[in-house]
Design an enzyme around this catalytic site. Structure first.
Site, PDB file in Angstrom:
ATOM      1  N   ARG A 171      -3.273   8.911  -5.865  1.00 48.08           N
ATOM      2  CA  ARG A 171      -3.926   8.058  -6.631  1.00 48.08           C
ATOM      3  C   ARG A 171      -4.401   8.603  -8.044  1.00 48.08           C
ATOM      4  O   ARG A 171      -4.582   9.784  -8.104  1.00 48.08           O
ATOM      5  CB  ARG A 171      -5.136   7.701  -6.028  1.00 48.08           C
ATOM      6  N   LYS A 190       0.906  -1.185   0.075  1.00 49.49           N
ATOM      7  CA  LYS A 190       0.117  -0.008   0.008  1.00 49.49           C
ATOM      8  C   LYS A 190       0.850   1.334   0.284  1.00 49.49           C
ATOM      9  O   LYS A 190       1.524   1.560   0.865  1.00 49.49           O
ATOM     10  CB  LYS A 190      -0.915  -0.156   1.054  1.00 49.49           C
ATOM     11  N   GLU A 247      -0.838   4.347  -8.000  1.00 47.74           N
ATOM     12  CA  GLU A 247      -0.568   5.214  -7.083  1.00 47.74           C
ATOM     13  C   GLU A 247       0.976   5.851  -7.366  1.00 47.74           C
ATOM     14  O   GLU A 247       1.875   5.026  -7.554  1.00 47.74           O
ATOM     15  CB  GLU A 247      -0.386   4.667  -5.694  1.00 47.74           C
ATOM     16  N   PHE A 287      -1.985  -0.693 -10.007  1.00 49.00           N
ATOM     17  CA  PHE A 287      -2.730  -1.816  -9.206  1.00 49.00           C
ATOM     18  C   PHE A 287      -3.955  -2.269  -9.859  1.00 49.00           C
ATOM     19  O   PHE A 287      -4.677  -3.098  -9.331  1.00 49.00           O
ATOM     20  CB  PHE A 287      -2.773  -1.179  -7.691  1.00 49.00           C
TER      21      PHE A 287
HETATM   22  P1  ATP Z   1     -10.002   5.838   1.151  1.00 53.49           P
HETATM   23  O1  ATP Z   1      -9.228   5.954   0.100  1.00 53.49           O
HETATM   24  O2  ATP Z   1     -10.423   4.462   1.378  1.00 53.49           O
HETATM   25  O3  ATP Z   1     -11.063   6.638   1.118  1.00 53.49           O
HETATM   26  P2  ATP Z   1      -7.722   7.099   2.253  1.00 53.49           P
HETATM   27  O4  ATP Z   1      -7.888   7.949   0.907  1.00 53.49           O
HETATM   28  O5  ATP Z   1      -7.701   7.618   3.705  1.00 53.49           O
HETATM   29  O6  ATP Z   1      -9.149   6.296   2.298  1.00 53.49           O
HETATM   30  P3  ATP Z   1      -6.427   4.743   2.670  1.00 53.49           P
HETATM   31  O7  ATP Z   1      -7.443   4.483   3.808  1.00 53.49           O
HETATM   32  O8  ATP Z   1      -5.035   5.221   3.253  1.00 53.49           O
HETATM   33  O9  ATP Z   1      -6.605   6.283   2.026  1.00 53.49           O
HETATM   34  O10 ATP Z   1      -6.293   3.780   1.398  1.00 53.49           O
HETATM   35  C1  ATP Z   1      -7.001   3.635   0.408  1.00 53.49           C
HETATM   36  C2  ATP Z   1      -5.861   4.287  -0.693  1.00 53.49           C
HETATM   37  O11 ATP Z   1      -4.653   3.813  -0.872  1.00 53.49           O
HETATM   38  C3  ATP Z   1      -6.446   4.218  -2.137  1.00 53.49           C
HETATM   39  O12 ATP Z   1      -7.451   5.460  -2.307  1.00 53.49           O
HETATM   40  C4  ATP Z   1      -5.241   4.572  -2.836  1.00 53.49           C
HETATM   41  O13 ATP Z   1      -4.953   5.737  -3.145  1.00 53.49           O
HETATM   42  C5  ATP Z   1      -4.276   4.008  -2.054  1.00 53.49           C
HETATM   43  N1  ATP Z   1      -3.578   2.584  -2.468  1.00 53.49           N
HETATM   44  C6  ATP Z   1      -2.174   2.465  -2.229  1.00 53.49           C
HETATM   45  N2  ATP Z   1      -1.775   1.287  -2.877  1.00 53.49           N
HETATM   46  C7  ATP Z   1      -2.780   0.662  -3.384  1.00 53.49           C
HETATM   47  C8  ATP Z   1      -2.886  -0.587  -3.762  1.00 53.49           C
HETATM   48  N3  ATP Z   1      -1.875  -1.222  -3.964  1.00 53.49           N
HETATM   49  N4  ATP Z   1      -4.250  -0.925  -4.310  1.00 53.49           N
HETATM   50  C9  ATP Z   1      -5.092  -0.054  -3.954  1.00 53.49           C
HETATM   51  N5  ATP Z   1      -4.924   1.231  -3.282  1.00 53.49           N
HETATM   52  C10 ATP Z   1      -3.910   1.461  -2.791  1.00 53.49           C
END
Ligand code: ATP
Length: 576
Positions: free
Chosen positions: A256, A251, A300, A340
Site C-alpha cells: 500500500r 483487490k 497498491e 484506488f
Molecule cells: P487491513 O488493511 O484491513 O488491516 P490487511 O492489511 O491484512 O488488512 P487485507 O485485509 O487483505 O489487508 O485488505 C486491506 C488492504 O487491501 C488495504 O490495506 C490495501 O492495502 C489493499 N488493497 C488492495 N486493493 C485495494 C483496493 N482496490 N482498494 C482498497 N484497498 C486495496
C-alpha cells in the site's frame, strides 16, 4: 515551564489506574498546566515517541547502552546493574532502585523541565555517525545525573521503548478536549484532525493555538493520512444488502502506498506511514510527470508482467526488490501502482467528498503506464458481484473490494465504506495479524534454528490489553526461521509484556513488536488462550500457521479481539 518531575508524577499516577475515565482526568489535569509551546512535546512523550513515524526519528538506544548510562550515573558496576535487571525484569525499576541508593552523586544537579528532557532525547535520537554511541550514552548519563529516581525510571523506559503507560491515543484525545472544555465534546473534531495528519503533537499544538483551527483542519501534502480500513462480509449477498449498488474494485495483494506531491517534491508513505520514497524510484518519477500541482492519493503497488498477464504478490514483489538491483528488476517485473483513491488535489481536501466523485478524479488523472486506476466495475446485484469476484480469482488476485458510492474517505477507521471479500472466506474464515509476544525452542528436528513456535496475541481495544490467541508452529520457511531468530533474539525480555493477559509461559518473552499474519482453519474456544476470555474460556485459532512476517504493520494495527469475535459470528453463519 512544566517541570519534568511533574510529568513523572503524573505518569506514576496513570500507571496506578486502569480505568480510562480516571486516566483521562489525570492527563487532562497535566494538559491544563501545559503551555502552547510545550503541548506538542508533552503529547509525543505520552505516546512514547519523539515525532510521528514518517519522520523516521527513532531513539536507537538499546538496553546495553542504557545499562552503561545507569552504571555510570549510579556508580554501580555494569554486572550489578544487569543482575538487578534480571531480577526486576524492567530496566525502569532497576534505575529507580539504584538511583535511590546511588553510590555517587553528581556534583551539581539541576531541576529539569519537560522541554529540556524532550530536547535531550531528540538530540540522542538525531546523533549519528562515528562516536555517536558514546555521545548518546553521555547525554543519557547527563539526564540521569539530574534525575530523581522516579524521573529516571520513566526516562529509561522511554529510551528502551518500554514506556507503555497504557494510555492510548483515544485517551489523549479525550484529555485534550476535557482540558479545554471540561468535557469530551471536542473529541470528535480532534480525532478527525488526527486521522488526516497522523501527528497528534501537531494537532494538539494547533488546538492550543486556536481551538477553531481544528474544526477547519485540512489534509496537507507531506502529512500522511491514517489509512482507511475495510470491513469484511461473508458473501456477495451480504455486501449488496449493506451497500446496494456499489463499485467493485480488484483487490491487489501488493504494497500500500500513499503518494504525496507538491511541485517537484514527491514522497511515498507505507501503510504504517513510514517514508518509502527511496524504495520505488519508478513510481516517484511517474508521479512527477502528473499534470497537477499538488496531490495526495493512494494505491497498491505490485509487479505485473503484462506479457504473462501475471501479478506478483507483496512477498514476491519485495523479494524481487531485495534480490535484483532495482534497474534490472524493473524490466523483468515492471512495477505498477493501481490507484484506488484520491484525497487531495490542488489545494482541495477531498476526504469529505463521496467516493463516487473521488473515483471519477482517479480515472481522469491516472492514465500512465505505471500509474493506473484500479480495475473496477459498478455492480447492482449479488450475481454481478460474484462474477467479478471469480474474474479476480482467475487472474490470480486475492479478491475484491466493494466500495460505498456515497461514503467519505474514512481515514484511520475500519468502516463498511469498504468491504473486502477474499478467496479464503470460502474455506477458512480469514487470516489474522497478531503480534509475537514470546517463543519456544524446538527439539532437534530443525537444524538451522532450533525453533519451536511463536506465542502470538491480538489486541483488546476495550481495555488496551494484549490477549494470546495461538501458538504458531507451522508454515515457516528456513529463511523465515533464521530471520525470526535474528529479530526476536534482539528483543528478548525477562518478563512478559506489561499489558499482556496470558496463561501460557513461552520459553522466552519478547517485546511485542513484530507482527505476523496467521492462517487457520477455524476459531475454537480454549482454556489456555485469553482472547475474548469470559470465565474460563477464551478463543484460539485451530491449526494456526505462518503466512507472512508483516513488516508493514505495527502493533497498533493488529487484529482486535472484537474482530475475532466478529469472525466467530461469520463462521457460525457459514457453518450454520
Ligand atoms: P487491513 O488493511 O484491513 O488491516 P490487511 O492489511 O491484512 O488488512 P487485507 O485485509 O487483505 O489487508 O485488505 C486491506 C488492504 O487491501 C488495504 O490495506 C490495501 O492495502 C489493499 N488493497 C488492495 N486493493 C485495494 C483496493 N482496490 N482498494 C482498497 N484497498 C486495496
Amino acid at each position: 515551564m512544566l517541570p519534568f518531575s511533574r510529568v513523572a508524577e503524573v505518569f506514576f499516577e496513570i500507571e496506578k489506574r486502569s480505568g480510562r475515565l480516571e486516566m483521562t482526568d489525570v492527563l487532562a489535569g497535566l494538559f491544563k498546566e501545559t503551555s502552547t509551546q510545550e503541548i506538542d512535546k508533552l503529547v509525543y512523550l505520552v505516546q512514547g515517541i519523539l515525532a510521528p513515524p514518517y519522520t523516521g526519528i527513532d531513539l536507537g538506544v538499546g538496553e546495553r547502552f542504557a545499562i552503561e548510562a545507569i552504571a555510570s550515573t549510579t556508580g554501580y558496576p555494569k554486572n550489578e546493574v544487569e543482575k538487578n535487571y534480571k531480577k526486576s525484569g524492567d530496566l525502569g525499576n532497576t534505575v529507580e532502585e539504584l538511583i535511590g541508593k546511588r553510590k555517587q552523586r553528581a556534583l551539581l544537579t539541576q531541576e529539569m523541565d519537560m522541554v529540556y528532557v524532550y530536547s535531550s532525547l531528540l538530540e540522542v535520537a538525531k546523533t549519528s555517525g562515528t562516536g555517536s554511541q558514546e555521545h548518546k550514552i553521555k547525554k543519557l548519563t547527563e539526564m540521569l545525573n539530574n534525575s530523581t529516581p522516579l524521573e529516571a525510571k520513566y526516562i529509561v523506559r522511554f529510551v528502551v521503548g518500554t514506556l507503555r503507560l497504557g494510555v492510548g491515543d483515544p485517551t489523549i484525545l479525550d484529555a485534550l478536549s476535557v482540558a479545554h472544555k471540561g468535557d469530551k465534546s471536542l473529541r470528535e473534531e480532534l480525532e478527525r484532525a488526527y486521522n488526516i495528519c497522523a501527528d497528534l503533537g501537531y494537532v494538539a499544538r494547533q488546538f492550543y493555538e486556536d481551538p477553531k483551527l481544528i474544526a477547519k483542519f485540512k489534509v496537507q501534502p507531506f502529512r500522511p493520512l491514517m489509512p482507511a480500513l475495510a470491513e469484511r462480509e461473508k458473501d456477495p449477498e451480504a455486501i449488496i444488502e449493506r451497500l446496494g449498488t456499489c463499485e467493485v474494485e480488484m483487490k491487489y495483494d501488493g504494497f500500500r502506498i500513499q503518494g504525496h506531491k507538491k511541485g517537484d517534491k514527491v514522497e511515498l508513505y507505507s501503510r504504517k506511514l513510514e517514508k518509502t520514497t527511496h524504495m520505488f524510484p519508478e513510481i516517484v518519477s511517474a508521479i512527477k510527470k502528473l499534470k497537477v500541482k499538488e496531490i495526495i492519493f493512494e494505491g497498491e503497488a505490485l509487479a505485473y508482467n503484462e506479457q504473462k498477464k501475471r501479478y506478483y504478490s507483496f512477498q514476491e514483489t519485495m523479494h524481487r526488490k531485495r534480490k535484483h538491483d532495482i534497474g534490472a528488476a524493473s524490466e523483468e517485473f515492471p512495477l505498477k501502482l493501481f490507484v484506488f483513491d484520491i484525497l487531495y488535489l490542488d489545494g482541495k481536501d477531498l476526504t469529505e467528498q463521496p467516493y463516487q466523485e473521488r473515483r471519477k478524479l482517479v480515472e481522469k488523472i491516472f492514465k500512465s503506464d505505471v500509474l493506473k486506476p484500479s480495475e473496477s466495475k459498478l455492480v447492482k446485484d449479488a450475481d454481478g458481484l460474484e462474477k467479478i469476484f471469480q474474474t479476480a480469482l482467475n487472474e490470480g488476485l486475492e479478491g475484491i473490494m466493494a466500495k460505498d458510492l456515497k461514503a467519505p474517505y474514512t481515514a484511520g477507521k475500519r468502516k463498511f465504506a469498504w468491504i473486502k471479500l477474499k478467496k479464503s472466506y470460502g474455506k477458512a474464515v480469514d487470516t489474522i495479524d497478531a503480534v509475537i509476544v514470546g517463543y519456544y525452542l524446538g527439539h532437534g528436528a530443525r537444524v538451522e534454528f532450533d525453533f519451536g513456535g511463536l506465542l502470538v496475541a491480538v489486541q483488546n481495544e476495550d481495555n488496551g490489553k494484549l490477549e494470546t490467541i495461538a501458538k504458531v508452529g507451522y508454515g515457516f520457511s528456513e529463511l523465515e526461521m533464521v530471520e525470526l531468530e535474528k529479530m526476536l533474539s534482539k528483543v528478548k525480555t525477562h518478563a512478559p509484556p506489561k499489558n499482556l493477559d496470558h496463561k501460557l509461559e513461552p520459553e522466552f518473552w519478547v517485546e511485542p513488536k513484530y507482527v505476523i499474519e496467521v492462517a487457520f482453519d477455524d476459531i475454537t474456544t480454549s482454556s489456555i488462550h485469553t482472547c475474548g476470555m469470559k470465565g474460563e474460556k477464551g478463543y484460539a485459532l485451530r491449526f494456526p500457521r505462518l503466512v507472512n512476517i508483516r513488516t508493514d504493520k505495527s502493533v497498533k494495527e493488529i487484529t482486535t479481539t472484537n474482530e475475532v469475535i466478529e469472525m466467530v459470528e461469520l463462521q457460525r453463519t457459514k457453518t450454520g
